[in-house]
Design an enzyme around this catalytic site. Structure first.
Site, mmCIF file in Angstrom:
data_model
loop_
_atom_site.group_PDB
_atom_site.id
_atom_site.type_symbol
_atom_site.label_atom_id
_atom_site.label_comp_id
_atom_site.label_asym_id
_atom_site.label_seq_id
_atom_site.Cartn_x
_atom_site.Cartn_y
_atom_site.Cartn_z
ATOM 1 C CE1 TYR A 45 -2.919 -3.309 1.285
ATOM 2 C CE2 TYR A 45 -4.061 -1.818 -0.228
ATOM 3 C CZ TYR A 45 -3.956 -3.052 0.384
ATOM 4 O OH TYR A 45 -4.881 -4.032 0.111
ATOM 5 N NE ARG A 57 -2.951 -0.345 -5.010
ATOM 6 C CZ ARG A 57 -4.129 -0.846 -4.638
ATOM 7 N NH1 ARG A 57 -4.194 -1.738 -3.668
ATOM 8 N NH2 ARG A 57 -5.223 -0.439 -5.224
ATOM 9 C CD GLN A 109 -15.881 -2.578 -8.430
ATOM 10 O OE1 GLN A 109 -15.623 -3.751 -8.196
ATOM 11 N NE2 GLN A 109 -16.159 -2.142 -9.643
ATOM 12 C CB VAL A 145 -8.489 2.248 -2.592
ATOM 13 C CG1 VAL A 145 -9.369 1.042 -2.250
ATOM 14 C CG2 VAL A 145 -7.265 1.799 -3.391
ATOM 15 C CG HIS A 176 -13.595 -2.650 -2.941
ATOM 16 N ND1 HIS A 176 -13.408 -3.035 -4.252
ATOM 17 C CD2 HIS A 176 -14.732 -3.269 -2.537
ATOM 18 C CE1 HIS A 176 -14.375 -3.861 -4.600
ATOM 19 N NE2 HIS A 176 -15.193 -4.011 -3.586
HETATM 20 N N1 APR Z 1 -11.242 3.036 -19.714
HETATM 21 C C1 APR Z 1 -12.264 2.231 -19.303
HETATM 22 N N2 APR Z 1 -12.089 0.957 -18.868
HETATM 23 C C2 APR Z 1 -10.828 0.482 -18.894
HETATM 24 C C3 APR Z 1 -9.719 1.247 -19.319
HETATM 25 C C4 APR Z 1 -9.965 2.581 -19.734
HETATM 26 N N3 APR Z 1 -8.971 3.370 -20.149
HETATM 27 N N4 APR Z 1 -8.601 0.468 -19.213
HETATM 28 C C5 APR Z 1 -9.003 -0.734 -18.739
HETATM 29 N N5 APR Z 1 -10.341 -0.729 -18.547
HETATM 30 C C6 APR Z 1 -11.197 -1.797 -18.048
HETATM 31 C C7 APR Z 1 -10.693 -3.200 -18.310
HETATM 32 O O1 APR Z 1 -11.147 -3.642 -19.584
HETATM 33 C C8 APR Z 1 -11.349 -3.977 -17.187
HETATM 34 O O2 APR Z 1 -12.615 -4.491 -17.573
HETATM 35 O O3 APR Z 1 -11.232 -1.673 -16.650
HETATM 36 C C9 APR Z 1 -11.558 -2.939 -16.095
HETATM 37 C C10 APR Z 1 -10.665 -3.165 -14.898
HETATM 38 O O4 APR Z 1 -11.054 -4.364 -14.296
HETATM 39 P P1 APR Z 1 -10.261 -4.864 -13.002
HETATM 40 O O5 APR Z 1 -8.797 -4.702 -13.238
HETATM 41 O O6 APR Z 1 -10.840 -6.199 -12.651
HETATM 42 O O7 APR Z 1 -10.646 -3.789 -11.897
HETATM 43 P P2 APR Z 1 -11.979 -3.736 -11.052
HETATM 44 O O8 APR Z 1 -13.132 -4.270 -11.838
HETATM 45 O O9 APR Z 1 -12.081 -2.361 -10.519
HETATM 46 O O10 APR Z 1 -11.630 -4.746 -9.839
HETATM 47 C C11 APR Z 1 -12.610 -4.816 -8.824
HETATM 48 O O11 APR Z 1 -11.102 -6.210 -7.570
HETATM 49 O O12 APR Z 1 -8.891 -6.425 -7.032
HETATM 50 C C12 APR Z 1 -10.131 -6.097 -6.521
HETATM 51 O O13 APR Z 1 -10.691 -4.624 -4.806
HETATM 52 C C13 APR Z 1 -10.099 -4.675 -6.067
HETATM 53 O O14 APR Z 1 -11.660 -2.897 -6.478
HETATM 54 C C14 APR Z 1 -10.968 -3.969 -7.086
HETATM 55 C C15 APR Z 1 -11.918 -5.058 -7.516
#
Ligand code: APR
Length: 228
Positions: free
Chosen positions: A54, A57, A87, A89, A105
């Site tokens: 953390y 980050r 979601q 942080v 989160h």
């Molecule tokens: N604009 C829009 N969407 C985007 C972009 C962008 N420039 N770049 C990537 N993405 C999309 C990806 O295609 C993907 O579907 O953002 C999404 C990110 O997904 P994750 O990495 O799974 O993130 P998230 O859905 O927020 O994860 C949810 O998982 O790890 C835990 O607690 C953590 O809050 C997080 C939760």
């Protein structure tokens, strides 16, 4: 009476601000899987690794700024009752000027007592170290919801979803529950949008207008339409 817009954001919302998403870069950090570091077990087994995860980050966040998608959502407030449920942080929605932000989160810039979860503090700087204690003398921990921990704000978030006239989902793979389930709370008759360049085709999306573009471009365009 203003129409209510609920915006559910995920890591993709902050991608163009320079913050890595979880699953785009195979969810690894220094060869650790995020799911192995962001857990109460990891904290109990090796507090320093979790603190460092953390700290790194928080340090990265200091160099990041809100992107056009964050600022566009602020403009929506001219005409709508906008509720941001994120979601993420990071504090980019707040720094862009959104008035109503609910973190599902946790918040990277906050820390809390391990003795009393009600004791939450803004962290000065980016480093939280072993030995940094709360006024009750207990070690401070990141104010983050770890895998396996409860999501206290999900109840309020589902109530907001249930009263939304418009739902906009931005930059989330919708793989993590209960956050991903919020889409189902939105009223059947509400208008739903999903902005994600890699939006998969699945049953959940049947009710959403899918916009397969990056947030930095698609959100300002959608906001312009909603304000016209
Ligand atoms: N604009 C829009 N969407 C985007 C972009 C962008 N420039 N770049 C990537 N993405 C999309 C990806 O295609 C993907 O579907 O953002 C999404 C990110 O997904 P994750 O990495 O799974 O993130 P998230 O859905 O927020 O994860 C949810 O998982 O790890 C835990 O607690 C953590 O809050 C997080 C939760």
């Amino acid at each position: 009476m203003q129409q209510r817009i609920m915006v559910l954001t995920g890591a993709g919302m902050s991608a163009e601000s320079g913050i890595k998403t979880f699953r785009d870069n195979d969810g690894l950090w220094n060869n650790y899987r995020v799911e192995e570091v962001a857990t109460p077990e990891a904290w109990a087994a090796n507090m320093e690794i979790v603190l460092e995860f953390y700290n790194q980050r928080r340090k990265q966040l200091l160099e990041c700024s809100p992107n056009p998608a964050h600022f566009a959502l602020v403009q929506l407030e001219d005409k709508y009752d906008v509720r941001i449920i994120t979601q993420n942080v990071d504090d980019l929605h707040e720094r862009a000027g959104s008035s109503n932000v609910l973190h599902l989160h946790g918040e990277l810039k906050k820390v809390r007592s391990t003795a009393d979860p009600q004791l939450v503090f803004e962290l000065d700087g980016w480093e939280l170290k072993a030995g940094d204690t709360c006024p009750k003398g207990s070690q401070l921990r990141p104010h983050i919801v770890w895998f396996g921990e409860a999501v206290p704000n999900i109840t309020v978030a589902s109530e907001i979803a249930a009263t939304a006239d418009i739902l906009i989902v931005i930059g989330t793979s919708m793989q993590v529950y209960p956050a991903a389930g919020l889409v189902h709370y939105a009223p059947h008759e509400s208008t739903k949008y999903y902005i994600d360049p890699a939006a998969a085709d699945n049953s959940m999306l049947a009710k959403l207008t899918v916009i397969r573009e990056k947030a930095g471009k698609a959100v300002p365009e959608l906001v312009e339409i909603l304000l016209s």
